[in-house]
Design an enzyme around this catalytic site. Sequence first.
Site, short mmCIF file in Angstrom:
data_model
loop_
_atom_site.label_atom_id
_atom_site.label_comp_id
_atom_site.label_asym_id
_atom_site.label_seq_id
_atom_site.Cartn_x
_atom_site.Cartn_y
_atom_site.Cartn_z
CE1 TYR A 89 -3.96 2.45 0.35
CE2 TYR A 89 -2.27 3.32 2.51
CZ TYR A 89 -3.57 3.61 1.25
OH TYR A 89 -4.13 4.52 1.25
N1 NAP Z 1 -10.40 7.05 4.02
C1 NAP Z 1 -9.35 7.57 4.36
O1 NAP Z 1 -9.26 8.07 5.60
C2 NAP Z 1 -8.19 7.82 3.28
C3 NAP Z 1 -6.90 8.25 3.89
C4 NAP Z 1 -5.86 8.14 3.25
C5 NAP Z 1 -6.17 7.91 1.38
N2 NAP Z 1 -7.27 7.76 1.15
C6 NAP Z 1 -7.44 7.77 -0.18
O2 NAP Z 1 -8.60 8.22 -0.47
C7 NAP Z 1 -9.23 7.86 -1.82
C8 NAP Z 1 -10.67 7.39 -1.20
O3 NAP Z 1 -10.99 6.88 0.03
P1 NAP Z 1 -11.98 5.83 0.46
O4 NAP Z 1 -11.47 5.36 2.07
O5 NAP Z 1 -13.10 6.62 0.11
O6 NAP Z 1 -11.84 4.79 -0.42
P2 NAP Z 1 -12.46 3.27 -0.56
O7 NAP Z 1 -13.56 3.36 0.25
O8 NAP Z 1 -11.25 2.31 -0.32
O9 NAP Z 1 -12.50 3.19 -2.19
C9 NAP Z 1 -13.22 4.23 -2.93
C10 NAP Z 1 -13.84 3.86 -3.98
O10 NAP Z 1 -12.85 3.44 -5.19
C11 NAP Z 1 -13.68 2.82 -6.00
N3 NAP Z 1 -12.67 1.97 -6.91
C12 NAP Z 1 -11.85 1.18 -6.71
N4 NAP Z 1 -11.34 0.32 -7.58
C13 NAP Z 1 -12.23 0.89 -8.77
C14 NAP Z 1 -12.04 0.49 -10.18
N5 NAP Z 1 -11.04 -0.24 -10.49
N6 NAP Z 1 -12.81 1.45 -10.95
C15 NAP Z 1 -13.67 2.28 -10.44
N7 NAP Z 1 -13.90 2.44 -9.07
C16 NAP Z 1 -13.12 1.90 -8.25
C17 NAP Z 1 -14.63 2.00 -5.59
O11 NAP Z 1 -15.95 1.97 -6.03
P3 NAP Z 1 -17.15 1.25 -5.89
O12 NAP Z 1 -17.70 1.26 -4.68
O13 NAP Z 1 -18.16 1.56 -7.07
O14 NAP Z 1 -16.64 -0.20 -6.51
C18 NAP Z 1 -14.75 2.64 -3.85
O15 NAP Z 1 -15.97 3.18 -3.69
C19 NAP Z 1 -8.66 6.33 -2.17
O16 NAP Z 1 -7.67 6.47 -3.24
C20 NAP Z 1 -7.72 6.09 -0.82
O17 NAP Z 1 -6.77 5.47 -0.79
C21 NAP Z 1 -8.40 7.56 2.11
#
Ligand code: NAP
Length: 246
Positions: free
Chosen positions: A158
């Site tokens: 990751y």
């Molecule tokens: N949450 C945090 O606190 C945090 C912290 C650091 C970094 N981030 C980064 O911020 C971003 C959003 O975070 P999150 O926690 O909301 O992420 P998440 O819930 O893990 O995933 C976000 C969305 O990515 C979509 N996705 C994954 N693979 C895909 C693909 N091949 N094609 C189209 N859609 C795809 C999924 O869509 P579907 O549901 O439609 O399948 C999912 O809903 C991510 O890049 C994550 O690494 C988040």
Amino acid sequence: MSLSPVNHSVAVVTGGARRLGAAISRALATAGYRLVVNYHHSEQAALDLVADLRRGGGHACAVGADVGTTRGVAELFEQTLQTYGRVDLLVANAGSFGRTPLESLSEANWQAMIDGNLRPTFLCTQRFGLHMRDHGGGCIVAMADVAGLRPWSGYLSYNISKAGVISLVQTLAKELAPNVRVNAIAPGPVLFPEGYDPALRQREIDRTLLRREGRPENVAQAVVALASNDYITGVVLPVDGGRLLA
Ligand SMILES: NC(=O)c1ccc[n+]([C@@H]2O[C@H](COP(=O)([O-])OP(=O)(O)OC[C@H]3O[C@@H](n4cnc5c(N)ncnc54)[C@H](OP(=O)(O)O)[C@@H]3O)[C@@H](O)[C@H]2O)c1
């Protein structure tokens, strides 16, 4: 919904139906963007979000596409141009998360994490970025992570996938300049995965200077800020409550 200078601009949010992606989609709609909400599996969430944005006076459509594939990215790109005729902002938000202890990290797990984070970001930024470069300019915001700047043990693949996103963003900021600005956001502990261990969660919160987790809106506001400030490119903006410094 208030009118704003970006009112004709078009934004695409990958993985924009749920969690941080949904907050980003909402913030961009409020800022006046016409939206493409991309989803992979979360069709109903995407349709519900789009309906809600439209009820609020926004322009939005949902496009199902796997942005981890060249074909899916091409579909998303074509649908965007067919619907709105232009694209001004790409938010490369789609990603995946998971712990990968070194002892049990298989080649397949390694590849899955690189494919889950770096591949979609590369494929989307290349397709949309080159188009923006050649058609009036634009802006890209990619989602990295503080772990891409300061790695956590137990999360080798990751960390590397997000470090790769950061290098990708910096390289594209050079390659697509001056027409396209390319920036990254590095969230800290904002929205934990469902079922995340409560003790680990608290430990992460305690490691921030602000001693609290962020709100999805904190990240969404940072996306809007990077999109609207036309003298910022090539930066990685932590939205982390001071986690990197602590
Ligand atoms: N949450 C945090 O606190 C945090 C912290 C650091 C970094 N981030 C980064 O911020 C971003 C959003 O975070 P999150 O926690 O909301 O992420 P998440 O819930 O893990 O995933 C976000 C969305 O990515 C979509 N996705 C994954 N693979 C895909 C693909 N091949 N094609 C189209 N859609 C795809 C999924 O869509 P579907 O549901 O439609 O399948 C999912 O809903 C991510 O890049 C994550 O690494 C988040």
